[in-house]
Design an enzyme around this catalytic site. Structure first.
Site, mmCIF file in Angstrom:
data_model
loop_
_atom_site.group_PDB
_atom_site.id
_atom_site.type_symbol
_atom_site.label_atom_id
_atom_site.label_comp_id
_atom_site.label_asym_id
_atom_site.label_seq_id
_atom_site.Cartn_x
_atom_site.Cartn_y
_atom_site.Cartn_z
ATOM 1 N N GLU A 123 0.858 -1.192 0.000
ATOM 2 C CA GLU A 123 0.000 0.000 0.000
ATOM 3 C C GLU A 123 0.895 1.243 0.000
ATOM 4 O O GLU A 123 1.930 1.282 0.657
ATOM 5 C CB GLU A 123 -0.871 -0.032 1.271
ATOM 6 C CG GLU A 123 -1.952 1.023 1.317
ATOM 7 C CD GLU A 123 -2.833 0.922 2.567
ATOM 8 O OE1 GLU A 123 -2.373 0.383 3.605
ATOM 9 O OE2 GLU A 123 -3.989 1.386 2.510
ATOM 10 N N LYS A 142 -9.897 0.691 -2.623
ATOM 11 C CA LYS A 142 -10.033 0.128 -1.267
ATOM 12 C C LYS A 142 -11.457 0.338 -0.750
ATOM 13 O O LYS A 142 -11.961 1.472 -0.724
ATOM 14 C CB LYS A 142 -9.023 0.805 -0.349
ATOM 15 C CG LYS A 142 -8.938 0.250 1.057
ATOM 16 C CD LYS A 142 -7.821 0.960 1.834
ATOM 17 C CE LYS A 142 -7.571 0.376 3.201
ATOM 18 N NZ LYS A 142 -6.481 1.075 3.911
ATOM 19 N N CYS A 154 -5.045 -3.798 2.468
ATOM 20 C CA CYS A 154 -4.775 -3.617 3.897
ATOM 21 C C CYS A 154 -5.980 -3.867 4.817
ATOM 22 O O CYS A 154 -6.310 -5.003 5.087
ATOM 23 C CB CYS A 154 -4.143 -2.234 4.130
ATOM 24 S SG CYS A 154 -3.236 -2.160 5.690
#
Ligand SMILES: NC(=O)CCC(=O)C(=O)O
Length: 270
Positions: free
Chosen positions: A40, A112, A152
């Protein structure tokens, strides 16, 4: 297929970050990697809002995306570009994973979905203040492999990976910048859980060390097989130079685990 996770300690100097990525991709390709995953925020890691906006509006498109395309083509590998900032609606940005095929074509883009907000022992995080959440899971068809994309904090939402497994994904990618306290407590546990419950390989490329603005990340990039075994992991000893974590992944291993214990076919709806 040989795959590589790149572990980085990215800062606020884009060219310096890309130079590290380039050197590590040289190493990964020389060792036979056909797919590489970056962490990331691999290209720019800094909390300042104006600099983030400049990165998203100018540097990401003019510098970073062409760099990824060129690296993928040069090394003839699929390059999963961890995440970078791109413009969103109004004042918001997106935290986005862009994927390039081995001939340098952009083949997928994932925003995301789950944004990281929390008051943790090290500090408070409020990703949703500046980032627009994605709403679309993305599966990528890579020759024989189906690959599910995530970023993540998504790791904490098993339903995303179950959705990918139900679509047939055998490889789950989780580029990350986990915090140190949550990494110590949960990182390996969550990665292995996602691998076991979905009987899929998990690739997790992480940020490590101290970043501009004072944030610290946990590192411990790893590759987990469909039985939940950690088949490769970072030494975490070369934070500033970065590190390549390599493993050979095998579709037969996925088929074997799914045949021995066909849990994915035993689901019941309630
Ligand atoms: N960048 C992130 O999404 C961090 C997520 C994290 O550290 C966690 O514990 O979850």
């Amino acid at each position: 297929m040989r795959v590589a996770c790149l572990q980085l300690s990215s800062g606020d100097r884009v060219e310096a970050n890309l130079a590290v990525v380039s050197a590590l991709l040289d190493e990964a390709a020389a060792k036979g990697a056909k797919l590489a995953l970056l962490p990331e925020m691999f290209a720019f890691f800094h909390p300042d809002d104006d600099r983030k906006r400049h990165f998203a509006e100018v540097l990401a498109r003019q510098v970073v995306l062409p760099f990824l395309a060129d690296q993928a083509r040069r090394h003839a590998l699929t390059l999963i570009g961890g995440s970078l900032l791109l413009p969103g609606e109004g004042e918001l940005l997106r935290n986005t994973c862009v994927v390039f095929s081995a001939d340098g074509e952009q083949v997928a883009l994932y925003d995301k979905i789950h944004l990281f907000d929390g008051d943790l022992p090290d500090r408070s995080y409020h990703e949703s203040a500046r980032i627009q959440p994605g709403s679309q899971p993305v599966v990528l068809d890579l020759e024989d492999w189906l690959v599910g994309l995530s970023i993540c904090y998504d790791l904490r939402f098993p339903e995303l990976y179950r959705h990918y497994a139900a679509l047939g994904a055998q490889l789950l990618c989780i580029p990350s910048a986990f915090t140190v306290p949550t990494g110590q407590a949960h990182w390996e546990l969550l990665l292995r859980a996602r691998a076991v419950e979905n009987q899929a390989y998990v690739l997790a490329a992480a940020q490590i060390g101290r970043h501009p603005g004072g944030r610290e990340t946990f590192g411990h990039s790893m590759i987990v097989d469909p039985w939940g075994l950690v088949v490769a992991q970072a030494t975490n000893q070369r934070a500033t130079e970065g590190e390549v974590v390599l493993a050979d992944i095998d579709l037969q291993r996925v088929h074997q685990v799914r045949k021995q214990l066909p849990a994915l076919t035993h689901r019941r709806l309630y």
